[in-house]
Structures are given as C-alpha cells and as structure tokens.
Design an enzyme around this catalytic site. Structure first.
Site, mmCIF file in Angstrom:
data_model
loop_
_atom_site.group_PDB
_atom_site.id
_atom_site.type_symbol
_atom_site.label_atom_id
_atom_site.label_comp_id
_atom_site.label_asym_id
_atom_site.label_seq_id
_atom_site.Cartn_x
_atom_site.Cartn_y
_atom_site.Cartn_z
ATOM 1 N N GLU A 1 0.709 -1.247 -0.051
ATOM 2 C CA GLU A 1 -0.059 0.112 0.267
ATOM 3 C C GLU A 1 1.189 0.978 0.385
ATOM 4 O O GLU A 1 2.106 1.676 0.714
ATOM 5 C CB GLU A 1 -0.826 0.224 1.302
ATOM 6 C CG GLU A 1 -1.700 -1.219 0.997
ATOM 7 C CD GLU A 1 -3.074 -1.140 2.009
ATOM 8 O OE1 GLU A 1 -2.120 0.109 3.504
ATOM 9 O OE2 GLU A 1 -3.250 -2.054 2.609
ATOM 10 N N GLN B 1 -8.793 8.065 -22.084
ATOM 11 C CA GLN B 1 -10.036 7.325 -21.814
ATOM 12 C C GLN B 1 -11.032 8.278 -21.508
ATOM 13 O O GLN B 1 -11.212 7.918 -20.619
ATOM 14 C CB GLN B 1 -9.808 5.775 -20.803
ATOM 15 C CG GLN B 1 -9.078 5.014 -21.455
ATOM 16 C CD GLN B 1 -8.699 3.834 -20.158
ATOM 17 O OE1 GLN B 1 -9.862 3.642 -20.057
ATOM 18 N NE2 GLN B 1 -7.464 3.667 -19.755
ATOM 19 N N HIS C 1 -4.835 15.064 -23.397
ATOM 20 C CA HIS C 1 -5.079 14.089 -25.242
ATOM 21 C C HIS C 1 -6.047 15.444 -25.435
ATOM 22 O O HIS C 1 -6.387 15.321 -26.779
ATOM 23 C CB HIS C 1 -5.482 13.265 -24.534
ATOM 24 C CG HIS C 1 -6.018 12.007 -25.865
ATOM 25 N ND1 HIS C 1 -5.120 11.924 -27.091
ATOM 26 C CD2 HIS C 1 -7.207 11.705 -26.393
ATOM 27 C CE1 HIS C 1 -5.034 11.402 -28.182
ATOM 28 N NE2 HIS C 1 -7.084 10.947 -27.329
ATOM 29 N N ASP D 1 -3.259 12.393 -37.096
ATOM 30 C CA ASP D 1 -4.824 11.293 -37.330
ATOM 31 C C ASP D 1 -5.736 12.850 -37.187
ATOM 32 O O ASP D 1 -4.938 13.363 -36.870
ATOM 33 C CB ASP D 1 -5.250 10.659 -36.036
ATOM 34 C CG ASP D 1 -4.886 11.196 -34.214
ATOM 35 O OD1 ASP D 1 -4.706 12.379 -34.507
ATOM 36 O OD2 ASP D 1 -4.300 10.542 -34.221
ATOM 37 N N LYS E 1 -6.218 7.260 -39.818
ATOM 38 C CA LYS E 1 -5.441 6.469 -39.071
ATOM 39 C C LYS E 1 -6.948 5.330 -38.583
ATOM 40 O O LYS E 1 -7.786 6.628 -38.213
ATOM 41 C CB LYS E 1 -4.481 6.112 -38.512
ATOM 42 C CG LYS E 1 -5.438 6.848 -37.093
ATOM 43 C CD LYS E 1 -3.965 6.577 -35.869
ATOM 44 C CE LYS E 1 -4.404 6.810 -34.595
ATOM 45 N NZ LYS E 1 -3.136 7.511 -33.335
ATOM 46 N N ARG F 1 -7.813 1.683 -35.890
ATOM 47 C CA ARG F 1 -7.141 1.062 -35.104
ATOM 48 C C ARG F 1 -8.066 -0.160 -34.830
ATOM 49 O O ARG F 1 -9.422 0.144 -34.780
ATOM 50 C CB ARG F 1 -7.541 1.820 -33.256
ATOM 51 C CG ARG F 1 -6.524 2.816 -33.430
ATOM 52 C CD ARG F 1 -5.912 3.165 -32.261
ATOM 53 N NE ARG F 1 -5.027 3.963 -31.607
ATOM 54 C CZ ARG F 1 -3.729 4.046 -31.351
ATOM 55 N NH1 ARG F 1 -3.244 3.496 -31.679
ATOM 56 N NH2 ARG F 1 -2.985 5.439 -31.277
ATOM 57 N N ASP G 1 2.443 15.077 -32.042
ATOM 58 C CA ASP G 1 1.087 14.572 -32.177
ATOM 59 C C ASP G 1 1.168 14.217 -30.160
ATOM 60 O O ASP G 1 2.876 15.998 -29.742
ATOM 61 C CB ASP G 1 2.048 12.932 -32.128
ATOM 62 C CG ASP G 1 0.442 12.265 -32.191
ATOM 63 O OD1 ASP G 1 -0.890 12.731 -31.766
ATOM 64 O OD2 ASP G 1 0.055 10.823 -32.316
ATOM 65 N N THR H 1 3.042 3.361 -28.263
ATOM 66 C CA THR H 1 3.642 2.547 -28.797
ATOM 67 C C THR H 1 4.601 2.504 -29.854
ATOM 68 O O THR H 1 5.293 1.712 -30.600
ATOM 69 C CB THR H 1 2.584 0.818 -29.536
ATOM 70 O OG1 THR H 1 1.705 1.786 -30.443
ATOM 71 C CG2 THR H 1 1.803 0.766 -27.626
ATOM 72 N N GLY I 1 3.896 3.649 -32.743
ATOM 73 C CA GLY I 1 3.192 2.736 -34.141
ATOM 74 C C GLY I 1 2.230 4.258 -34.676
ATOM 75 O O GLY I 1 2.689 4.283 -35.919
HETATM 76 C C1 R5P Z 1 -3.991 9.653 -30.347
HETATM 77 O O1 R5P Z 1 -5.467 9.724 -29.996
HETATM 78 C C2 R5P Z 1 -2.323 9.921 -29.765
HETATM 79 O O2 R5P Z 1 -2.201 11.063 -30.085
HETATM 80 C C3 R5P Z 1 -1.470 8.906 -30.443
HETATM 81 O O3 R5P Z 1 -1.429 9.395 -31.684
HETATM 82 C C4 R5P Z 1 -1.018 8.005 -29.496
HETATM 83 O O4 R5P Z 1 -1.972 7.924 -28.692
HETATM 84 C C5 R5P Z 1 0.188 7.373 -30.162
HETATM 85 O O5 R5P Z 1 -0.689 6.254 -29.400
HETATM 86 P P1 R5P Z 1 0.909 5.043 -30.434
HETATM 87 O O6 R5P Z 1 2.423 5.506 -29.934
HETATM 88 O O7 R5P Z 1 0.902 3.700 -29.686
HETATM 89 O O8 R5P Z 1 0.486 4.558 -31.599
#
Ligand code: R5P
Length: 340
Positions: free
Chosen positions: A40, A103, A136, A177, A200, A202, A226, A231, A233
């Site tokens: 804890e 989220q 975000h 995106d 893009k 997902r 961004d 990740t 990706g």
């Molecule tokens: C998505 O809406 C965010 O703006 C980023 O593009 C995203 O979180 C990047 O995630 P990853 O590096 O896993 O592709």
C-alpha cells in the site's frame, strides 16, 4: 492569495520537480512517499503546510524506478489528502502528463470513462486547481469544476524546430490522425508551414493503420506533431506512408514520450530521422541516442506556478509576442510575494 509556492513531489518524475523548484528558487517540500510492506502507498508530509499555497507535482505515468501508472495516481491522491488534512490553504495538482486521458469517452458499450474517474478522485481528495500540459483532448478540462491550466509544449518544441532550420516552406506539418488536426494547425501557423493530415484507423487497441493522406508532402521535410507517443505505432506507420507519398524526410515531435512496450525499438527501426519529446514523462538511457531528443518544459511550469501565485494571466505565456526561451513571458521568481 499571494504567497510563495510550496512544492511537493511524488515518485513518478522527481527530476522534473527538482528542475521546476530550482527555477522557482524554492525547495521541494519534505515528504515520505513510499510503500508499506503490503504494497500500500505510504505518505507522510514532513513539514508544516498550514495555510500554504501547495503544488504537488506528479505525472500520472510509470516512474524510472519501476512504479506503475496506478502508483503515481495513488501517490498524488494520498498526498493531496494528507496536505488537506494538514490545513494547506490551497492545493494545486500539477500533472505534467495526465495519464488515463485517452479513456475520455465510451467508444463502445460497457467501458468506463477513466479520465473522468481520475478527475473525480482529484476533486474528492481536496484538489482545488489543476495545472497540466497538452491534454489528449482539451474537453477533459470540462471533467473538472475547478480551474484547469492546460499548458502547451508547443513553444518549446517549435523553438527547437526553428533552431534546427525546420520551418517555413521547407517543411510540411503533419497531423498523424484526424483528432490532432487543430494542434497541427497551430504548429503550422507558428512555423509558417503548410499542413497535411494522415487518416488512421485502429483495428484494435494499440494497433494503427494509415488509410489516407490529405495535403501535399512531396519533396518536403515532414514534421509529424502528436500529443503523445505510446507504442510508437502511429508515428512509425504515418512516417512510412508520408515517405511513400514523396516526402524527403520525416521528423516527429510529441509532448509526452511514454514509450510503452517496445516503442523504442519500433521508432529506432522506423524511417523517422528524429523523435523529439519533452520531459513530462521521465525517460532514461536514451540521452545519448542520436535519434531521440528530450527537451525540458520545466520553465513553462515554473512560469505558470509563479503566475498562479501572483494572480497573473497564465494564457499570456502562450501569446506569440511574449514568447521567450521556449515558454515566454517569464516572471522573475523575485516577484513572488512571500508572507513570512
Ligand atoms: C491518439 O489519438 C494520440 O494522439 C496518439 O496518436 C496515440 O496515443 C499514439 O499512440 P501509439 O504511439 O501507441 O500509436
């Protein structure tokens, strides 16, 4: 309220707190932030905070010492609770990287809205104000019924790009995106560059596929902008697609370098020339890597904290004319009015 800020730090990014404290010319408050043997979280504030204007700095992310995202959140919540019970007058949660932010909605049935749960928890423990960076989605501010200062890494990142000669008609700013178009537009304006958008999809969480590119990237150096790299990706796939459309080179900038899983390998082996992030999330071991650059946004947070304690505008920090060293509109620490 017009008092000297009292800074405290959790364990997720203490190096950033130290840097902010140094720039504010204040010390980091004494606190035990550890764990009991049963795992804890254990908190003890080690100095008097009665009547103080307190700022708890904690990114909601993994620490470099192995603590997880939820440890970071719990440390923040319990520190706020302890400070409130110790009669701090106002507690500001300084969250350079707001974890759980992705989220922020139900994208299918029976999912939580975790970013809202985090907001609720901060409120019930006694947080009176939030200072964060590049949420975000800006709408997350609406999850709070208290002031939220959503600072921007843009001045710091743009200054770097300009110094590297990455501006004007030599470059095209690319949003990876549809959700990032507004952010990319701001960068394009500041860098006096054109804009392109990658679309893009997902197919599953943490996997991305490019479906289309709008805008002319041919012959240009592309700078993909961004809010976060998780990740890797999104950026790796976008870079591939942009090069396939004739771009000369691809650079990327992002506010939060989370580098989850094998993101570093993904980016290392990608066609991206350079990956630039800030230190909202700590990252160690890559300082000497030629492809990765980490810029400090400590001054931006220090400036915001001074402005909050002296009741000055925070948004002025981001007005073009006031920009100075990355953040702009610096207020000298001497202008803080101390009460003691
Ligand atoms: C998505 O809406 C965010 O703006 C980023 O593009 C995203 O979180 C990047 O995630 P990853 O590096 O896993 O592709």
């Amino acid at each position: 309220m017009n008092k000297s800020p009292l800074l405290f730090s959790g364990n997720s990014n203490p190096a950033l707190t130290d840097e902010i404290a140094k720039r504010l010319k204040v010390h980091v408050g004494k606190a035990l932030v550890s764990k009991f043997k049963n795992e804890e979280t254990r908190i003890e504030i080690g100095e008097n905070v009665r009547g103080a204007d307190v700022f708890v700095v904690q990114s909601i992310c993994k620490s470099t010492t192995g603590n997880g995202v939820n440890d970071a959140l719990m440390e923040m919540l319990l520190m706020v609770d302890a400070l409130r019970r110790a009669s701090a007058e106002r507690i500001t949660a300084v969250i350079p990287y707001y974890g759980y932010a992705k989220q922020d909605k139900k994208s299918k049935g029976r999912e939580p809205i975790s970013a809202k749960v985090v907001a609720n928890l901060l409120k019930v423990t006694g947080t009176k104000r939030i200072v964060t960076m590049d949420l975000h989605a800006a709408q997350i501010q609406g999850f709070f019924d208290m002031p939220v200062d959503n600072l921007m890494a843009m001045p710091t990142l743009c200054n770097y790009l300009k110094k590297e000669g990455l501006s004007d008609d030599r470059i095209v700013v690319v949003s990876p995106d549809a959700g990032g178009v507004h952010r990319a537009e701001l960068y394009a304006k500041r860098l006096n560059a054109s804009l392109a958008i990658v679309f893009k999809r997902r197919p599953e969480p943490d996997v991305s596929e490019v479906t289309d590119i709008v805008g002319d990237v041919s012959g240009k150096v592309a700078v993909i902008v961004d809010d976060m790299i998780s990740t890797g990706g999104t950026l790796a796939k976008a870079a591939e697609a942009i090069l396939a459309h004739g771009a000369a080179k691809v650079f990327t900038v992002a506010s939060h370098g989370i580098f989850a899983g094998d993101a570093i390998d993904v980016l290392e082996s990608s066609a991206i020339e350079r990956v630039v992030v800030t230190n909202t999330v700590p990252f160690s071991g890559l300082e000497t890597h030629p492809k990765f650059v980490q810029l400090s946004i400590a001054q931006t947070f220090a400036d915001a904290i001074i402005r909050i304690t002296t009741n000055r505008s925070v948004s002025e920090l981001f007005n073009g004319d006031e920009m100075t060293n990355g953040a702009g509109g610096h207020v000298a620490p001497e202008t803080i009015v101390t009460t003691s």
